[in-house]
Scaffold this motif. Structure first.
Motif, PDB file in Angstrom:
ATOM      1  N   GLY A 347       3.585  19.412  36.812  1.00 13.24           N
ATOM      2  CA  GLY A 347       4.376  19.971  36.041  1.00 13.24           C
ATOM      3  C   GLY A 347       3.834  21.646  35.545  1.00 13.24           C
ATOM      4  N   ILE A 348       4.541  22.481  35.447  1.00 14.39           N
ATOM      5  CA  ILE A 348       3.944  23.483  34.817  1.00 14.39           C
ATOM      6  C   ILE A 348       3.821  23.452  33.404  1.00 14.39           C
ATOM      7  CG2 ILE A 348       5.128  24.999  36.408  1.00 14.39           C
ATOM      8  CD1 ILE A 348       7.031  25.877  34.113  1.00 14.39           C
ATOM      9  N   PRO A 349       2.982  24.250  32.396  1.00 15.54           N
ATOM     10  CA  PRO A 349       2.746  24.017  31.337  1.00 15.54           C
ATOM     11  C   PRO A 349       4.157  23.937  30.364  1.00 15.54           C
ATOM     12  CG  PRO A 349       1.383  25.440  31.979  1.00 15.54           C
ATOM     13  CD  PRO A 349       2.171  25.252  33.053  1.00 15.54           C
ATOM     14  N   GLY A 350       4.283  22.769  29.481  1.00 10.92           N
ATOM     15  CA  GLY A 350       5.460  22.471  28.773  1.00 10.92           C
ATOM     16  C   GLY A 350       6.430  21.805  29.465  1.00 10.92           C
ATOM     17  N   VAL A 351       6.315  21.471  30.618  1.00  8.62           N
ATOM     18  CA  VAL A 351       7.494  20.872  31.560  1.00  8.62           C
ATOM     19  C   VAL A 351       6.925  19.415  31.780  1.00  8.62           C
ATOM     20  CG1 VAL A 351       8.652  20.658  33.594  1.00  8.62           C
ATOM     21  CG2 VAL A 351       8.394  22.777  32.263  1.00  8.62           C
ATOM     22  N   ALA A 352       7.730  18.212  31.640  1.00 11.38           N
ATOM     23  CA  ALA A 352       7.736  16.952  31.842  1.00 11.38           C
ATOM     24  C   ALA A 352       8.236  16.557  32.969  1.00 11.38           C
ATOM     25  CB  ALA A 352       7.715  16.006  30.708  1.00 11.38           C
ATOM     26  N   ILE A 353       7.767  15.863  34.100  1.00 14.24           N
ATOM     27  CA  ILE A 353       8.459  15.369  35.313  1.00 14.24           C
ATOM     28  C   ILE A 353       8.497  13.680  35.127  1.00 14.24           C
ATOM     29  CG2 ILE A 353       8.603  15.271  37.930  1.00 14.24           C
ATOM     30  CD1 ILE A 353       7.273  18.026  37.589  1.00 14.24           C
ATOM     31  N   GLU A 354       9.636  13.013  35.382  1.00  9.49           N
ATOM     32  CA  GLU A 354       9.554  11.704  35.605  1.00  9.49           C
ATOM     33  C   GLU A 354      10.285  11.594  36.796  1.00  9.49           C
ATOM     34  OE1 GLU A 354      11.127   9.203  32.472  1.00  9.49           O
ATOM     35  OE2 GLU A 354       9.415   9.418  31.333  1.00  9.49           O
ATOM     36  N   VAL A 355      10.156  10.532  37.693  1.00 10.33           N
ATOM     37  CA  VAL A 355      10.957   9.984  38.739  1.00 10.33           C
ATOM     38  C   VAL A 355      11.601   8.563  38.181  1.00 10.33           C
ATOM     39  CG1 VAL A 355      11.132   9.001  41.024  1.00 10.33           C
ATOM     40  CG2 VAL A 355       9.437  10.985  40.713  1.00 10.33           C
ATOM     41  N   GLN A 356      13.257   8.788  38.255  1.00  8.86           N
ATOM     42  CA  GLN A 356      13.614   7.787  37.803  1.00  8.86           C
ATOM     43  C   GLN A 356      14.655   7.077  38.753  1.00  8.86           C
ATOM     44  OE1 GLN A 356      15.981   9.312  34.254  1.00  8.86           O
ATOM     45  NE2 GLN A 356      13.800   9.969  33.137  1.00  8.86           N
ATOM     46  N   ASP A 357      15.160   5.781  38.303  1.00  8.68           N
ATOM     47  CA  ASP A 357      16.120   5.083  38.987  1.00  8.68           C
ATOM     48  C   ASP A 357      17.687   5.516  38.622  1.00  8.68           C
ATOM     49  OD1 ASP A 357      16.750   3.692  36.777  1.00  8.68           O
ATOM     50  OD2 ASP A 357      15.553   1.825  37.661  1.00  8.68           O
ATOM     51  N   ALA A 358      18.495   4.901  39.241  1.00 11.15           N
ATOM     52  CA  ALA A 358      19.802   5.255  38.837  1.00 11.15           C
ATOM     53  C   ALA A 358      20.270   4.875  37.511  1.00 11.15           C
ATOM     54  CB  ALA A 358      20.714   4.507  39.982  1.00 11.15           C
ATOM     55  N   GLN A 359      19.348   4.103  37.107  1.00 11.12           N
ATOM     56  CA  GLN A 359      19.830   3.846  35.634  1.00 11.12           C
ATOM     57  C   GLN A 359      18.984   4.458  34.712  1.00 11.12           C
ATOM     58  OE1 GLN A 359      19.414   1.134  38.075  1.00 11.12           O
ATOM     59  NE2 GLN A 359      21.627   1.290  38.125  1.00 11.12           N
ATOM     60  N   GLY A 360      18.369   5.428  35.110  1.00 10.06           N
ATOM     61  CA  GLY A 360      17.709   6.356  34.239  1.00 10.06           C
ATOM     62  C   GLY A 360      16.289   5.578  33.809  1.00 10.06           C
ATOM     63  N   ARG A 361      15.706   4.776  34.454  1.00 12.50           N
ATOM     64  CA  ARG A 361      14.330   4.209  34.024  1.00 12.50           C
ATOM     65  C   ARG A 361      13.372   4.612  34.930  1.00 12.50           C
ATOM     66  NH1 ARG A 361      17.099  -1.636  34.884  1.00 12.50           N
ATOM     67  NH2 ARG A 361      17.213  -0.684  36.921  1.00 12.50           N
ATOM     68  N   ARG A 362      12.156   4.977  34.342  1.00 13.02           N
ATOM     69  CA  ARG A 362      11.006   5.555  35.029  1.00 13.02           C
ATOM     70  C   ARG A 362      10.635   4.594  35.963  1.00 13.02           C
ATOM     71  NH1 ARG A 362       6.199   7.571  31.464  1.00 13.02           N
ATOM     72  NH2 ARG A 362       6.072   5.334  30.937  1.00 13.02           N
ATOM     73  N   VAL A 363      10.131   5.098  37.211  1.00 10.06           N
ATOM     74  CA  VAL A 363       9.637   4.056  38.098  1.00 10.06           C
ATOM     75  C   VAL A 363       8.268   4.126  38.445  1.00 10.06           C
ATOM     76  CG1 VAL A 363      11.943   4.214  39.470  1.00 10.06           C
ATOM     77  CG2 VAL A 363      10.252   5.686  40.096  1.00 10.06           C
ATOM     78  N   ALA A 364       7.724   3.319  38.970  1.00  5.94           N
ATOM     79  CA  ALA A 364       6.205   3.296  39.063  1.00  5.94           C
ATOM     80  C   ALA A 364       5.612   4.235  40.184  1.00  5.94           C
ATOM     81  CB  ALA A 364       5.612   1.938  39.452  1.00  5.94           C
ATOM     82  N   ALA A 365       4.424   4.784  40.130  1.00  3.84           N
ATOM     83  CA  ALA A 365       3.906   5.806  41.013  1.00  3.84           C
ATOM     84  C   ALA A 365       3.966   5.063  42.122  1.00  3.84           C
ATOM     85  CB  ALA A 365       2.272   5.926  40.365  1.00  3.84           C
TER      86      ALA A 365
END
Length: 518
Positions: A347-365
């Motif tokens: 992510g560029i400075p100031g930006v957070a990135i998550e990978v989420q499932d269809a329910q909006g939950r963060r998934v594992a690496a």
């Protein structure tokens, strides 16, 4: 503590104060200094105010990349309006639709644009129509006829001065509407605030390390987010932009880089594929190039390797972005290209990135899901489309519609767009994976994979290939290469050779059109 810049206007004002004589925009042998640019912005902003532009009202711009575009864009922001860049390649009905959709109150356009009469005929909410030369440095109309019902730029500015009238700016207020290029045929008006634009500009400046001595040759249209970010970042740094508005003759663009001792160049994957295919880069002195940036779609590792081999001295920034995130989401530091090739970085400075499932939950690496983004760069929403906005802005996150996975270090690998995934039998296949393999094959200049209907499997893989001149490729050659590198269900059942891939003006492939190729 001093307050930070409230808008892009503050950043340009500071560059003009620091570097009044330095060239800001160069085009066709003419140059506009930062001092001249700033005075033009102030004058045009005052003309907009005199013409009755109220804070928050929209001004549409139908202008090619030029000093006139830059003056008009920043003048709209200075006057408290909302700048709406229009795609100059669109037809009259499409342009009129976008102008009506945002209820623009003013239009600043090139006098010779072929669709201007049709747009003026559908005047709608437009109170002011101003024509400005596309490339001329002066404010004279350069002999171009001004359509009835419009006013020439130099006449429009004649009654106002160059005073810097600094209106109070709400950083959370809309500053720009960018109509997306519509890879699915459904363009939307992405509404960006002053805070969005400033935040993204400052983040890009932080990792790219731009300085006032930089000179970039720019071929990207300013009315889309990638070109828009190139414009804003270089003006904020006090650098120079050399405008080339066409890649019809790519050797002339490369010659411009050499002659002008350019330090930077930005493009989409198709841009770099074209240059590598058509221009013997080793025949040109490009030793001044310090940085290359790539966005506008994933670039296959094979193309990245070819580009690095052709221009080894330039630092290559592979990047990922989205109009809904103003421009940029992530970048791959050049020093990590070797060990993280195939990713789009962090992510560029100031930006957070998550990978989420269809329910909006963060998934594992390592687990695939939807790429979600949070930061000051995330749009306000889609103009006058709350339903579409609610689908992508949820719980403080922008749901990008892109599929990907994060590794343990936070480096993002894109798998594709959820809407582009090919569903063949019980399998879901990423078109990007197929394209990366096909691009390894000598003689392939560009390619794109899509799913086409099949009565048994639902969909089968079709790959559309643009062959390099004299390559002599055959479908079975492509399929044999894929069989050696891919699972059997990923091997293209159809290989279609095409002269070009249909693209948006921002360089993204219109995959839905390839489903009809053959």
């Amino acid at each position: 503590m001093a307050a930070g810049p409230a808008s892009l206007v503050d950043l340009l004002r500071e560059s003009a104060r620091r570097f009044p004589e330095r060239p800001a925009i160069l085009q066709r042998g003419a140059a506009v200094s930062y001092g001249e640019l700033w005075r033009g912005v102030c004058r045009a902003a005052n003309a907009l105010r005199v013409g009755g532009l109220a804070p928050g009202e929209r001004v549409a711009l139908l202008i090619e990349n030029s000093p006139g575009y830059v003056m008009a864009y920043y003048a709209v922001l200075q006057a408290g309006g909302v700048a709406v860049g229009l795609n100059t390649a669109m037809r009259g009905a499409e342009l009129a639709r976008n102008v009506a959709h945002c209820a623009a109150n003013a239009l600043i356009a090139m006098p010779g644009h072929p669709e201007l009469p049709a747009l003026m005929a559908a005047r709608g909410t437009l109170r002011q129509i101003v024509t400005t030369p596309a490339t001329a440095v002066s404010t004279a109309a350069a002999g171009r006829a001004v359509p009835a019902g419009a006013i020439a730029w130099h006449d429009w500015l004649a009654a106002v001065d160059e005073s810097d009238v600094s209106a109070a700016v709400d950083s959370c207020a809309p500053a720009s509407i960018i109509y997306t290029s519509g890879t699915t045929g459904d363009p939307r008006g992405v509404t960006l605030t002053h805070r969005n634009l400033v935040a993204n500009t400052q983040s890009i400046l932080a990792y790219l390390g731009l300085r006032e001595t930089d000179r970039i040759v720019n071929v990207l249209p300013f009315y889309y987010s990638y070109g828009n970010s190139v414009l804003h970042t270089h003006l904020a740094a006090g650098a120079s932009l050399l405008l080339e508005n066409s890649l019809t003759y790519p050797h002339l663009v490369v010659q411009s880089m050499a002659n002008e001792r350019a330090t930077g160049f930005s493009g989409v994957p198709a841009t770099f594929a074209l240059l590598l295919q058509r221009v013997p880069l080793a025949d040109h002195d490009l030793s001044s190039l310090r940085y290359l940036t790539q966005a506008g779609g994933a670039m296959a590792p094979a193309l990245t390797r070819r580009l690095r081999a052709a221009l080894p001295a330039a630092r290559l920034f592979v990047m990922y972005g989205q109009t809904e995130a103003t421009a940029r989401i992530s970048y791959l530091p050049p020093e990590r290209l070797d060990d993280k090739l195939g990713t789009v970085g962090i992510g560029i400075p100031g930006v957070a990135i998550e990978v989420q499932d269809a329910q909006g939950r963060r998934v594992a690496a390592g687990v695939e899901g939807e790429v979600c983004v949070r930061g000051d760069n995330v749009m306000l929403g889609y103009w006058e489309n709350p339903a579409a906005t609610a689908k992508v802005l949820r719980d403080g996150w922008l749901r990008t519609g892109d599929l990907g996975r994060l590794d343990e270090e936070g480096f993002l690998t894109l798998v594709g767009r959820s809407s582009d995934m090919i569903k063949t039998g019980a399998h879901r296949v990423s078109p990007l994976e197929i394209e990366e393999i096909v691009l390894e094959l000598a003689g392939v200049a560009e390619c794109a994979a899509v799913g086409v209907a099949d009565p048994i499997l639902g969909e089968v893989v079709r790959v559309c290939v643009v062959a390099a001149e004299g390559a002599g490729l055959e479908p079975r050659t492509v399929q044999a290469h894929c069989r050696n590198r891919l699972a059997v269900y990923k091997v293209p059942k159809e290989v279609v050779f095409v002269a070009t891939l249909p693209k948006t003006a921002s360089g993204k492939v219109r995959r839905f059109m390839l489903k009809e190729a053959g």
